[in-house]
Design an enzyme around this catalytic site. Structure first.
Site, PDB file in Angstrom:
ATOM      1  N   TYR A   4       0.683  -1.302  -0.014  1.00 35.13           N
ATOM      2  CA  TYR A   4      -0.092  -0.064  -0.071  1.00 35.13           C
ATOM      3  C   TYR A   4       0.916   1.372   0.010  1.00 35.13           C
ATOM      4  O   TYR A   4       0.661   2.327  -0.766  1.00 35.13           O
ATOM      5  CB  TYR A   4      -0.927  -0.125   1.215  1.00 35.13           C
ATOM      6  CG  TYR A   4      -1.885   1.001   1.389  1.00 35.13           C
ATOM      7  CD1 TYR A   4      -2.891   1.156   0.588  1.00 35.13           C
ATOM      8  CD2 TYR A   4      -1.628   2.176   2.387  1.00 35.13           C
ATOM      9  CE1 TYR A   4      -3.864   2.223   0.746  1.00 35.13           C
ATOM     10  CE2 TYR A   4      -2.506   3.374   2.252  1.00 35.13           C
ATOM     11  CZ  TYR A   4      -3.641   3.272   1.545  1.00 35.13           C
ATOM     12  OH  TYR A   4      -4.490   4.297   1.657  1.00 35.13           O
ATOM     13  N   LYS A  23       0.899   4.130  -3.103  1.00 32.40           N
ATOM     14  CA  LYS A  23       0.470   5.456  -2.583  1.00 32.40           C
ATOM     15  C   LYS A  23       1.436   6.706  -3.015  1.00 32.40           C
ATOM     16  O   LYS A  23       1.521   7.627  -3.380  1.00 32.40           O
ATOM     17  CB  LYS A  23      -0.128   5.731  -1.091  1.00 32.40           C
ATOM     18  CG  LYS A  23      -1.194   4.937  -0.766  1.00 32.40           C
ATOM     19  CD  LYS A  23      -2.443   5.451  -1.843  1.00 32.40           C
ATOM     20  CE  LYS A  23      -3.796   4.857  -1.808  1.00 32.40           C
ATOM     21  NZ  LYS A  23      -4.900   5.399  -2.585  1.00 32.40           N
TER      22      LYS A  23
END
Length: 601
Positions: A491, A495
């Site tokens: 993640y 991002k």
């Protein structure tokens, strides 16, 4: 009995009664022809701007003609008639938001509420004459105005109703469909004008004219003047409320204020500022502007009052001059006026990927509250339809990581809704914080596929038409996980890539008029996090411990920042990454010094 008396007693008076039915039939025929012509208008021209204009004309036309029943036919000059327009809009909007009843039920209930209010106010006001009547109606309007502003939990105060007005279909009519809304508005306009025409041409209408010309003489011949005035006061209020309901059925931006002098007041403000500062007119000369400098479209809300203090362009003023006006900010408003008028000519179309829940749903609500027609794009079509119905938007299903699916969806949105001006990339999935060797590569691929690839695919798909139009705004939802080291090995890199994509595309598309920005939320109270907290999997105090504000972020706070970045207020911002984290980034390093501490006096 004399012969004359006998003759008079035996010969009845010959009174010819005028048959009003032909006139009534002619009025109905004219109304039907007018409705047919209006109904054919979208098929002849096919312009959404024209339909928007006619819908607003219908709303304000009913209001103006209802006021004419009071002023023109009865001689009652009302300064507070706009309160019934506002009651209609607010009543209908609140009824749909809070109860979810069918639209016809909300329509009748709103008129019933307006009827009660009009009877109470009218019973007091119609006993007064001339200027006293005018100012007492104005006093009641300001009372309702103050109530709307102060009852923030219900009305939203000076921010107005937020989150949009649901418009569920009824009897095959879907008011979220622009054409259906247009036809319904035209029908209400024609029916309202026909009814007011019949009232004006009826014996009651001629009674009103008699009262207008000489109320004392009318009372001497047996007319109950008070009852006649009250009746027309209530009828005019109902017609005005119908106009407000039409405006409430439109995607209202903000239903704040109940004063209808907005255009005049704001135009006077800017003309006065131009006289003071000797600013150039739009025609190149100096002095007062030839037309009012309006930088926001008035029908987008019921109205505003004290524009200088409430309008976002003028409310943040650096300093007042000797005359009480801030010249520099008035100049900014003048520069923006033409662009804002051009934008208001057509409803802005926004697309939110992942808009069915969490941060995406909050962005949908904020953009809808700003007046956008929002297309909710999500893999879960049922949830997307629920959110779209809540704000009067449209739902579309697509997998953002599938290039063909997104391209087809972009084409469908452009075709069904109109040119997309704003794209918010909120679609994403999270991961469980585990060690790298415990994270399956399939899970890593899923996160990167949606969070990183999906953002890039959506940007490219929707930017093609934006580039052709030389205008557009894209906001990508990144995360503070992409700005700091965290045990989120899929993640966090995804991002971080979103932030890099934002900067690259901002530089690439900036010369084409496309702005690309990112928002990096901190720990946010989304439904998923709330469920984890309820299950005992996450500790709120631990999550908020390093945040300077000592709390978590609410999704609506992120939505408001996204709405700002998408608006013309952020016209100079591109390539920016805005953290919305309650100060988590600023406070994290303080843990090495014992943590955050309360300030002491």
């Amino acid at each position: 009995m004399t012969e004359l008396q006998a003759g008079q007693g035996t010969q009845p008076l010959d009174v010819t009664r005028i048959d009003a039915r032909p006139q009534r039939y002619r009025d109905v025929l004219i109304a039907l022809v007018a409705f047919v012509l209006l109904a054919l208008l979208p098929f002849i021209f096919g312009s959404k701007q024209l339909l928007d204009f006619v819908i607003r004309c219908a709303a304000y036309g009913l209001f103006a003609t209802s006021l004419n029943l009071l002023v023109g036919y009865t001689g009652l000059i009302s300064f507070g008639h706009g309160m019934f327009f506002g009651l209609g809009a607010y009543g209908f909007g609140l009824m749909m938001q809070k109860t979810g009843v069918p639209i016809p039920v909300a329509f009748v209930a709103t008129l019933a509420m307006t009827l009660v209010v009009a009877v109470v106010i009218g019973a007091i006001c119609v006993r007064l004459k001339e200027i006293y009547f005018a100012f007492v109606t104005l006093a009641f309007q300001m009372l309702i105005h103050s109530t709307i502003l102060s009852w923030q939990s219900l009305t939203g105060g000076d921010q107005g109703l937020r989150g949009g007005i649901p418009r569920p279909p009824f009897l095959g009519i879907d008011l979220s469909n622009h054409l259906h809304l247009y036809i319904t508005s035209c029908a209400l306009l024609v029916i309202g004008l026909l009814l007011m025409r019949q009232i004006a041409q009826s014996p009651f209408g001629y009674t009103l004219r008699m009262i207008r010309d000489n109320a004392t003489r009318a009372s001497f011949i047996g007319i109950d003047v008070w009852r006649a005035k009250l009746t027309i006061f209530v009828l005019a209020a109902l017609f005005a409320a119908t106009g407000g309901i039409i405006m409430g059925a439109v995607r209202l931006r903000r239903l704040s204020r109940v004063c209808l002098l907005d255009d005049l007041g704001r135009g006077h403000l800017h003309q006065h500022a131009r006289r003071r500062d000797n600013l150039p007119r739009t025609d190149g000369r100096h002095g007062a502007a030839a037309d009012p400098q309006r930088y926001r479209y008035p029908p987008d809300r019921v109205s505003r009052h004290r524009a200088r203090h409430r309008d976002p362009v003028l409310c943040h003023r650096p300093a007042k001059g000797p005359d009480g006006l801030c010249r520099r900010m008035v100049r900014a408003a003048s520069r923006r006026s033409r662009g804002a008028r051009a934008m208001s000519a057509q409803t802005r179309i926004s697309v939110v990927t992942g808009g069915a829940s969490g941060i995406g749903a909050a962005c949908v609500r904020e953009l809808a509250a700003a007046g956008d027609l929002v297309a909710v794009l999500d893999r879960d079509l049922a949830k997307a339809q629920t959110v779209a119905a809540e704000v009067g938007g449209k739902a579309f299903a697509a997998d953002v990581a599938d290039e063909r699916s997104v391209e087809a969806c972009a084409a469908a949105i452009e075709r069904d809704c109109g040119p997309v001006a704003v794209l918010v990339n909120s679609a994403g999935i999270i991961q469980v914080p585990v060690r790298p060797h415990d994270l399956p590569m399939t899970s890593w691929d899923d996160v990167v596929r949606v969070d990183q690839r999906g953002t890039y695919v959506a940007c490219v798909a929707f930017a093609r038409q934006m580039i052709a139009r030389k205008r557009g705004s894209i906001v990508n939802i990144a995360s503070i996980a992409g700005m700091r080291s965290m045990p989120l090995h899929a993640y966090a890199p995804a991002k971080a890539a979103v932030i890099a994509i934002t900067e690259c595309l901002a530089a690439e598309w900036g010369p084409s008029g496309i702005r690309v920005n990112a928002v990096s939320p901190g720990y946010t109270l989304t439904p998923a996090l709330k469920n984890a907290i309820d299950r005992g999997e996450r500790d709120v105090s631990a999550l908020a411990a390093n945040a300077a504000l000592r709390r978590l972020v609410d999704p609506s706070e992120i939505g408001r920042v996204v709405a700002f970045l998408a608006s013309d207020a952020a016209s100079a911002m591109t390539g920016a990454n805005v953290p919305v984290d309650c100060g988590w980034l600023a406070g994290t390093s303080w843990s090495t010094y014992g943590g955050l501490r309360e300030a002491s006096g």
